[in-house]
Enzyme design. Structure first.
Site, mmCIF file in Angstrom:
data_model
loop_
_atom_site.group_PDB
_atom_site.id
_atom_site.type_symbol
_atom_site.label_atom_id
_atom_site.label_comp_id
_atom_site.label_asym_id
_atom_site.label_seq_id
_atom_site.Cartn_x
_atom_site.Cartn_y
_atom_site.Cartn_z
ATOM 1 N N THR A 8 0.852 -1.184 0.000
ATOM 2 C CA THR A 8 0.000 0.000 0.000
ATOM 3 C C THR A 8 0.889 1.236 0.000
ATOM 4 O OG1 THR A 8 -1.761 1.172 1.188
ATOM 5 C CG2 THR A 8 -0.097 0.123 2.535
ATOM 6 N N ASP A 69 -7.663 -6.108 -0.638
ATOM 7 C CA ASP A 69 -8.569 -5.551 -1.635
ATOM 8 C C ASP A 69 -9.968 -5.607 -1.032
ATOM 9 O OD1 ASP A 69 -8.846 -4.368 -4.202
ATOM 10 O OD2 ASP A 69 -9.853 -6.180 -4.890
ATOM 11 N N PHE A 148 -15.361 7.412 4.101
ATOM 12 C CA PHE A 148 -15.080 7.586 2.673
ATOM 13 C C PHE A 148 -15.943 6.604 1.878
ATOM 14 C CE2 PHE A 148 -12.623 3.740 1.580
ATOM 15 C CZ PHE A 148 -12.468 3.204 2.843
ATOM 16 N N ASP A 151 -19.603 4.841 2.624
ATOM 17 C CA ASP A 151 -20.011 4.941 4.028
ATOM 18 C C ASP A 151 -21.364 5.640 4.243
ATOM 19 O OD1 ASP A 151 -17.891 3.507 4.982
ATOM 20 O OD2 ASP A 151 -16.705 5.237 5.628
ATOM 21 N N LYS A 171 -15.911 2.689 13.884
ATOM 22 C CA LYS A 171 -15.970 2.011 12.573
ATOM 23 C C LYS A 171 -14.717 1.164 12.360
ATOM 24 C CE LYS A 171 -15.451 2.284 7.710
ATOM 25 N NZ LYS A 171 -14.989 2.999 6.535
HETATM 26 P P1 IMP Z 1 -9.773 -0.662 -1.395
HETATM 27 O O1 IMP Z 1 -9.523 -1.997 -2.041
HETATM 28 O O2 IMP Z 1 -9.614 -0.690 0.096
HETATM 29 O O3 IMP Z 1 -9.013 0.441 -2.066
HETATM 30 O O4 IMP Z 1 -11.341 -0.338 -1.655
HETATM 31 C C1 IMP Z 1 -11.892 -0.215 -2.957
HETATM 32 C C2 IMP Z 1 -13.152 0.625 -2.922
HETATM 33 O O5 IMP Z 1 -14.172 -0.022 -2.137
HETATM 34 C C3 IMP Z 1 -12.980 1.996 -2.290
HETATM 35 O O6 IMP Z 1 -12.537 2.930 -3.231
HETATM 36 C C4 IMP Z 1 -14.403 2.297 -1.811
HETATM 37 O O7 IMP Z 1 -15.203 2.778 -2.876
HETATM 38 C C5 IMP Z 1 -14.931 0.940 -1.414
HETATM 39 N N1 IMP Z 1 -14.693 0.698 0.033
HETATM 40 C C6 IMP Z 1 -13.805 -0.175 0.586
HETATM 41 N N2 IMP Z 1 -13.831 -0.106 1.933
HETATM 42 C C7 IMP Z 1 -14.756 0.827 2.236
HETATM 43 C C8 IMP Z 1 -15.243 1.356 3.483
HETATM 44 O O8 IMP Z 1 -14.809 0.997 4.594
HETATM 45 N N3 IMP Z 1 -16.191 2.302 3.380
HETATM 46 C C9 IMP Z 1 -16.695 2.745 2.198
HETATM 47 N N4 IMP Z 1 -16.259 2.309 1.025
HETATM 48 C C10 IMP Z 1 -15.311 1.337 1.035
#
Ligand code: IMP
Length: 191
Positions: A8, A69, A148, A151, A171
């Site tokens: 990351t 992911d 974000f 949510d 959260k």
């Molecule tokens: P990532 O793999 O953690 O980057 O998540 C990919 C996408 O899933 C993010 O850009 C959000 O749109 C959605 N997402 C993942 N986790 C969350 C969360 O805890 N709250 C809201 N959206 C989430």
């Protein structure tokens, strides 16, 4: 001390893991190891994408690594947006993404949804998978301003508020990501 890469660039996420594994692993992120490649996430599952990232680091840097992911799965939409969560509405705009989900659910009684995180941990050449999910439902409107992504339209089961109305610390204790990370940390501490 043994080194472990977290695939990351997010400094905040890195610090959290660093604290949790203090004394056991030296946790490095992509920036720390000089990896500035945008590692392709071309798989059609969370597990596939997390594994692409962790294996990329192992193959190119010869270090143990884990990657995560995550995304939102909505039952009535055949588990969309899923791996397309970040850009479901066409761009990386959260508002557009949420509006598309709400629009597709118009008139739909089944609003069940879940957030899911899958972690791939490549340790000594073996891929270990850890999963965290939190079940809930999609609200009718956007509510709250914390957090974000999706949510403001996700209400976890057992709560009458959305993730975006919830205290961030709370959260981060109950989230899909927290559940998956906890499983990985327990595994690392026991191995
Ligand atoms: P990532 O793999 O953690 O980057 O998540 C990919 C996408 O899933 C993010 O850009 C959000 O749109 C959605 N997402 C993942 N986790 C969350 C969360 O805890 N709250 C809201 N959206 C989430």
């Amino acid at each position: 001390m043994k080194k472990l890469v977290f695939a990351t660039n997010n400094q905040h996420k890195t610090e959290e893991i660093r604290l949790a594994l203090a004394g056991e692993y030296e946790v490095l992120n992509l920036n720390d190891i000089g990896c500035d490649t945008d590692i392709p996430e071309t798989a059609n599952t969370f597990e596939g994408n997390a594994s692409l990232k962790s294996k990329y680091v192992v193959e190119n840097f010869n270090l143990d690594c884990f990657a995560d992911d995550s995304g939102l799965e909505v039952e009535a939409l055949n588990n969309e947006p899923g791996v397309f969560s970040a850009r479901y509405g066409g761009s990386r705009d959260s508002l557009e993404n949420m509006q598309l989900v709400l629009q597709k659910l118009e008139g739909q009684h089944n609003r069940k949804a879940r957030f899911k995180t899958v972690i791939s941990l490549m340790l000594n050449g073996v891929n270990h998978i850890f999963e965290g999910t939190i079940e809930g439902k999609i609200t009718q409107n956007l509510t709250g301003s914390n957090g974000f992504g999706y949510d403001p339209i996700f209400q976890p089961d057992g709560y009458s508020i959305t993730f975006a109305e919830m205290d961030m610390a709370k959260k981060n204790k109950i989230s899909h990501r927290a559940i998956a990370l906890k499983k990985m940390i327990e595994f690392l501490k026991a191995s």
